[in-house]
Design a protein around this motif. Sequence first.
Motif, mmCIF file in Angstrom:
data_model
loop_
_atom_site.group_PDB
_atom_site.id
_atom_site.type_symbol
_atom_site.label_atom_id
_atom_site.label_comp_id
_atom_site.label_asym_id
_atom_site.label_seq_id
_atom_site.Cartn_x
_atom_site.Cartn_y
_atom_site.Cartn_z
ATOM 1 N N LYS A 1 9.617 16.097 -28.994
ATOM 2 C CA LYS A 1 8.343 15.465 -29.791
ATOM 3 C C LYS A 1 7.717 14.158 -29.098
ATOM 4 N N GLY A 2 6.837 13.878 -28.674
ATOM 5 C CA GLY A 2 6.183 12.442 -27.737
ATOM 6 C C GLY A 2 5.787 11.093 -28.624
ATOM 7 N N SER B 1 1.613 18.122 -23.376
ATOM 8 C CA SER B 1 2.237 19.636 -22.069
ATOM 9 C C SER B 1 3.604 19.027 -23.146
ATOM 10 N N VAL B 2 3.906 18.131 -22.978
ATOM 11 C CA VAL B 2 5.852 17.636 -23.471
ATOM 12 C C VAL B 2 6.164 19.041 -25.166
ATOM 13 N N GLU B 3 5.239 17.975 -25.800
ATOM 14 C CA GLU B 3 5.005 19.113 -26.987
ATOM 15 C C GLU B 3 4.876 20.449 -27.241
ATOM 16 N N LEU B 4 4.425 21.042 -26.027
ATOM 17 C CA LEU B 4 3.968 22.682 -26.319
ATOM 18 C C LEU B 4 5.300 23.252 -25.583
ATOM 19 N N LEU C 1 -1.345 10.600 -32.350
ATOM 20 C CA LEU C 1 -0.602 9.822 -31.211
ATOM 21 C C LEU C 1 0.876 9.414 -32.146
ATOM 22 N N VAL C 2 2.084 8.837 -32.188
ATOM 23 C CA VAL C 2 2.672 8.492 -32.529
ATOM 24 C C VAL C 2 2.898 7.357 -31.519
ATOM 25 N N GLN D 1 16.843 19.577 -22.151
ATOM 26 C CA GLN D 1 16.426 20.140 -23.182
ATOM 27 C C GLN D 1 16.340 18.981 -24.103
ATOM 28 N N SER D 2 15.734 17.952 -23.910
ATOM 29 C CA SER D 2 15.625 16.673 -24.038
ATOM 30 C C SER D 2 14.568 17.398 -25.818
ATOM 31 N N SER D 3 15.100 16.501 -26.743
ATOM 32 C CA SER D 3 14.050 16.486 -28.143
ATOM 33 C C SER D 3 13.475 15.484 -28.593
ATOM 34 N N ALA D 4 12.800 14.498 -27.102
ATOM 35 C CA ALA D 4 11.984 13.232 -27.600
ATOM 36 C C ALA D 4 11.790 12.611 -25.980
#
Length: 499
Positions: free
Chosen positions: A451-452, A444-447, A475-476, A416-419
Motif C-alpha cells: 500500500k502506498g 509500482s509499489v501497489e503492483l 492517492l491516500v 515483504q513490506s505491507s506499506a
Amino acid sequence: MTTSLSALLGSAFDACPEPLALVEGDDTIIERNRAFRVNFGESTSLLDCIDTADHANLTSARRAINEGPAALVARPALGPKAGCPMRWTIWQAGASASCVRLDGPATPSRTLPAPLAPLAASGQPVPLKTLILGELFERMDAVVWAIAKDGTILLSEGSGLAHFGLKPGQSVGLNALEIYPPGSASYDEAVRVLQGESVNTDGMDGKDYWIRFQEPLRDERGDVTAIIAASICVTQNAHDTLQAKALHAAVGELPVVIWAMERDGTCTLSAGGGLRDLGVESREMIGANLFHVYGDRPDFAESMQRALGGEQFSMVTRLGDQQWQNHFIPVLSTWGDKVERIYAAAENVTERAKQERSLREQLELIQRQQAAIISLSSPIIEVWSGVLVVPLIGELEAARAEALLEQLLEHVTRRQSSAVILDLTGVDVVDPATAEHLFKIMRSVELVGCKGLVSGIRPSVAKIMVELGIELSTLVTYPTLAEALRRWINRRAPSSSLL
C-alpha cells in the motif's frame, strides 16, 4: 620481295604523314603513299621528283645506305615545296630496293648560333618526334628560350610570351644577365644553370603559375655553351597546386603522419609533424620497404593484408608508450582488379586517450557520488514491522525518481513490506513532472502488493498542485507522517478504517 614489303606495311605505309616511296633499283618508284602522291603526283622516277642540281647528292646517299640510313638535303622539283631545301632520308628495304621519305624543311647547321651547335648533328634529318613536339609546342601556353654563355638571348619563342607583353623573337640579341635584376630569381637561376646546374622550379609570376625547366648545354669537352629552357603556364592548375602546398605545410605542423606504400612495400610518401614523435625525418622512409622496416610487427602485417585485400578501415595501434589512430585507404588499379598502393593517415592520440581515460574515471566518480547523494537524500527507513518510510527532500527529478523507485521496490520485495509512506514534508515545490514521478512510484509499489501512502503535503504545495490541476484523488494522503503511521497501525483494530 618489294611487293611483300609493301603488303606487309599495308595501311601504315599509306597513312604515314610524310611523303614516302618504295624505290626499286636506282630510280624506279614502285609504291608511294598518299602524301607522296599529293606532292609529286604519279611520277615513276625518283630523279624527276628532285631538282637536277641535287641528283648527285641523291646518288651519294643511295650508295651510303649500305652502312645504315642516309640523309641528304635536296630541293623537290615538283609539288608545293618545289625549290625549297628539304631533308630526305633513305634506307635499305631489301636486296635491290630502298625507302625514301621526305622528312620536312631543312635547317642547315650553318644557320644555328654557335653556342647551340651541340644540339644539331650535321646532315641528320629532323626526327618525327621533333616535328610532333614542335607542333605540340605551338598549341601550348608555353615559352622556350636559349641563352648563350655570355648571357645573349639566342631564342625566345612561344605563345606564352604574351603574358609578359612580348612577341616571339623580340628579346633575341639582348643580354639576359643585364635584363634580369641582380638578386632576382631569374638572374640567380640563369647563373646557376650557366655554371652547370639543372634548375627545375615552379611559382607565381604575376597572376600566372609557371613550371620552368632549365638545362645547361655542353659541348664535346663538357663545357657549358648555353642554357636551353622551357616554361609552361599552368595557371588553371595553380589553385590546386597552392592548396596542396598549403596542406603539406599544415600537415607538417600537426601531430599526424601521412604516408603511402606501393604494393611491393616501397614507401613513396612520408610527411607530417607526427614524424617527430616517432623520431623520424620527413624523407627518411622514402624508398624504404615497409615490410622490412616493420617486419617484426604482426599487427602491421595483418593491417597490410587487409588493405591489400581492398578493405578500407581504421584501427588503433601502440608504438612504445604512444597510441596511434590509423586510417588505411587502398587504391585500385585502372582496371579495378587489384590494389596498387595504400594511402594511410596516422594520428597521435596518446594525449587524447589519456584525457578520455581521465574523463571516464571522473564520470564514474560523479555517478558514484550521485548515487550516494540520491541514497542519502531519499533514505528508505523501516519504522514499523512491514512499514517503510521515504522522507523526500528537495526536487524529485527523473534520475532521482528512477533510482529511488529501483531501491524502493528492492526493499519492499526483500522485506515483504505491507506499506510505503512517501513523506513530502521537505518538498517545497511540486510541478507536473514531480507529480508524475510520485504517481509512478505509488503505482509500482501497489503492483507488488504494497500500500502506498503520502504524508506531509504543505499548504503551499497543496495550493500549487490544485492550481496546476494535479489529480490527487487516487492517492491516500495524511497531513503528517505521525498521522499516517498512527492510522496504518490502528488499521489492525477490527473497528478501524484506513480511509
